[in-house]
Write an enzyme that holds these catalytic residues in place. Structure first.
Site, PDB file in Angstrom:
ATOM      1  N   LYS A 102       1.635  25.521  -2.891  1.00 53.11           N
ATOM      2  CA  LYS A 102       0.410  24.829  -2.488  1.00 53.11           C
ATOM      3  C   LYS A 102       0.608  23.334  -2.707  1.00 53.11           C
ATOM      4  O   LYS A 102       0.308  22.780  -3.779  1.00 53.11           O
ATOM      5  CB  LYS A 102      -0.792  25.359  -3.263  1.00 53.11           C
ATOM      6  CG  LYS A 102      -1.114  26.814  -2.919  1.00 53.11           C
ATOM      7  CD  LYS A 102      -2.300  27.328  -3.714  1.00 53.11           C
ATOM      8  CE  LYS A 102      -2.586  28.794  -3.389  1.00 53.11           C
ATOM      9  NZ  LYS A 102      -3.709  29.341  -4.180  1.00 53.11           N
ATOM     10  N   ASP A 104      -0.937  39.110 -11.812  1.00 48.80           N
ATOM     11  CA  ASP A 104      -1.984  38.367 -11.106  1.00 48.80           C
ATOM     12  C   ASP A 104      -3.353  38.554 -11.752  1.00 48.80           C
ATOM     13  O   ASP A 104      -3.832  39.682 -11.901  1.00 48.80           O
ATOM     14  CB  ASP A 104      -2.036  38.819  -9.643  1.00 48.80           C
ATOM     15  CG  ASP A 104      -2.976  37.965  -8.814  1.00 48.80           C
ATOM     16  OD1 ASP A 104      -2.977  36.733  -8.971  1.00 48.80           O
ATOM     17  OD2 ASP A 104      -3.716  38.537  -7.988  1.00 48.80           O
ATOM     18  N   GLU A 118       4.582  40.776  -7.160  1.00 46.83           N
ATOM     19  CA  GLU A 118       3.250  40.579  -7.735  1.00 46.83           C
ATOM     20  C   GLU A 118       2.599  41.927  -8.008  1.00 46.83           C
ATOM     21  O   GLU A 118       2.644  42.823  -7.167  1.00 46.83           O
ATOM     22  CB  GLU A 118       2.395  39.769  -6.763  1.00 46.83           C
ATOM     23  CG  GLU A 118       0.953  39.581  -7.208  1.00 46.83           C
ATOM     24  CD  GLU A 118       0.129  38.858  -6.154  1.00 46.83           C
ATOM     25  OE1 GLU A 118       0.265  37.631  -6.059  1.00 46.83           O
ATOM     26  OE2 GLU A 118      -0.616  39.531  -5.412  1.00 46.83           O
ATOM     27  N   LYS A 161       4.193  39.850  -2.409  1.00 44.11           N
ATOM     28  CA  LYS A 161       2.806  39.742  -2.836  1.00 44.11           C
ATOM     29  C   LYS A 161       2.003  40.973  -2.418  1.00 44.11           C
ATOM     30  O   LYS A 161       2.535  41.889  -1.799  1.00 44.11           O
ATOM     31  CB  LYS A 161       2.206  38.442  -2.288  1.00 44.11           C
ATOM     32  CG  LYS A 161       2.886  37.198  -2.873  1.00 44.11           C
ATOM     33  CD  LYS A 161       2.289  35.921  -2.341  1.00 44.11           C
ATOM     34  CE  LYS A 161       0.880  35.678  -2.854  1.00 44.11           C
ATOM     35  NZ  LYS A 161       0.867  35.433  -4.317  1.00 44.11           N
ATOM     36  N   ARG A 216       0.806  -1.211   0.000  1.00 40.40           N
ATOM     37  CA  ARG A 216       0.000   0.000   0.000  1.00 40.40           C
ATOM     38  C   ARG A 216       0.844   1.269   0.000  1.00 40.40           C
ATOM     39  O   ARG A 216       0.563   2.225  -0.743  1.00 40.40           O
ATOM     40  CB  ARG A 216      -0.938   0.006   1.206  1.00 40.40           C
ATOM     41  CG  ARG A 216      -1.939   1.151   1.245  1.00 40.40           C
ATOM     42  CD  ARG A 216      -3.012   1.003   0.192  1.00 40.40           C
ATOM     43  NE  ARG A 216      -2.676   1.649  -1.077  1.00 40.40           N
ATOM     44  CZ  ARG A 216      -3.123   1.247  -2.254  1.00 40.40           C
ATOM     45  NH1 ARG A 216      -3.898   0.195  -2.359  1.00 40.40           N
ATOM     46  NH2 ARG A 216      -2.779   1.877  -3.356  1.00 40.40           N
TER      47      ARG A 216
END
Length: 299
Positions: free
Chosen positions: A140, A223, A202, A172, A105
């Site tokens: 992410k 963005d 960004e 950002k 597994r």
């Protein structure tokens, strides 16, 4: 020049697989196998893909069997990064049945998950192969599996964005809001970091892009801009650096442009054809389905 295929350090592989096996074995080991299979029984198995895809994670599968029982023989019939057809046998395993069944597994979990990411990445990379753009993953990722998932992205023909908060600067919108301005934030980052650290910022509009370019960041992240705005951004960048359409793609002086935000397989071609250098999306790691791979045992 053709890039070499990525590799994972053996120590990293062993650490990840060991943790997964300990989680699965729990406090008493594989009580199903221990209670039904004698210690001297042997078995063989084929590990085969049931749908077309890109293989990733064979060394993790090999390590799972080795850590459970070093006498088990694992013969890889494919290599990570190979594109395979349905029904392809990618590995043969043989040895004591207890170890084979107990490691099954964990071996398949790694192989199916990473092959799924590599396969899904390849669908995005293939869609823009006619352009100069690269599809990139983001931060992410599933906690604890980032290095493995980014490895799978590269096997699928994608590129890695930064691995963490420490290997590149990405300023950002929230950083800009607190620090007070785009260009000032870029200059502050340059002053703080060494010359080997890349600085990306960004922006959410063309006015911010123009401001950012005055501070010469290495990369500007555009963005949530559609193809029309992205094309304008490419033209603005070229004009800022005094470049023609012909010289723009290969000029090493200029700022690189990255498109991001709601990138879909249906839209990535149009994005890439605007002339941006990179297209980042979390989908290739967070939304990739597993590749269907089975392990069939024979006595």
């Amino acid at each position: 020049m053709t890039a070499l295929r990525p590799e994972l350090p053996a120590l990293m592989v062993e650490e990840q697989v060991k943790a997964a096996l300990l989680e699965d074995l729990g406090r008493a080991g594989d009580i199903t196998t221990l209670s039904t299979i004698g210690p001297d029984r042997t078995a063989a198995a084929n590990m085969s893909v049931r749908e077309a895809g890109v293989v990733a994670g064979l060394e993790l599968a090999r390590t799972a069997f080795r850590l459970i029982d070093p006498s088990i023989r694992f013969e890889a019939l494919a290599a990570d990064g190979d594109r395979v057809a349905p029904g392809t046998t990618v590995a043969r395993i043989s040895g004591r049945a207890r170890g084979l069944l107990s490691a099954e597994r964990v071996a398949l979990n790694f192989l199916m998950h990473l092959s799924g990411i590599a396969t899904y990445t390849a669908t995005f990379a293939d869609e823009i192969a006619h352009t100069g753009a690269k599809v990139c993953c983001t931060r992410k990722t599933i906690p604890g599996l980032r290095a493995l998932e980014k490895y799978a992205v590269r096997l699928g023909g994608g590129s890695n964005h930064r691995y963490g908060l420490d290997d590149a600067v990405l300023i950002k919108d929230n950083h800009i809001a607190v620090s007070g301005g785009v260009a000032g934030a870029v200059r502050a980052a340059r002053a703080y970091c060494g010359h080997l650290v890349k600085v990306e910022v960004e922006v959410d509009g063309l006015a911010q892009l123009r401001e950012a370019l005055t501070a010469s960041p290495d990369v500007v992240l555009l963005d949530n801009m559609g193809p029309e705005l992205l094309s304008e951004a490419v033209a603005i960048n070229a004009a800022h650096w005094g470049l023609s359409v012909a010289s723009y793609p290969g000029d090493l002086r200029r700022t690189r442009l990255e498109a991001s935000g709601n990138v879909q397989i249906e839209t990535i071609r149009a994005i890439a054809e605007t002339g941006v250098d990179y297209i980042s999306t979390s989908k290739i790691t967070m939304a990739a389905p597993t590749l269907d791979i089975g392990l069939d045992v024979s006595i």
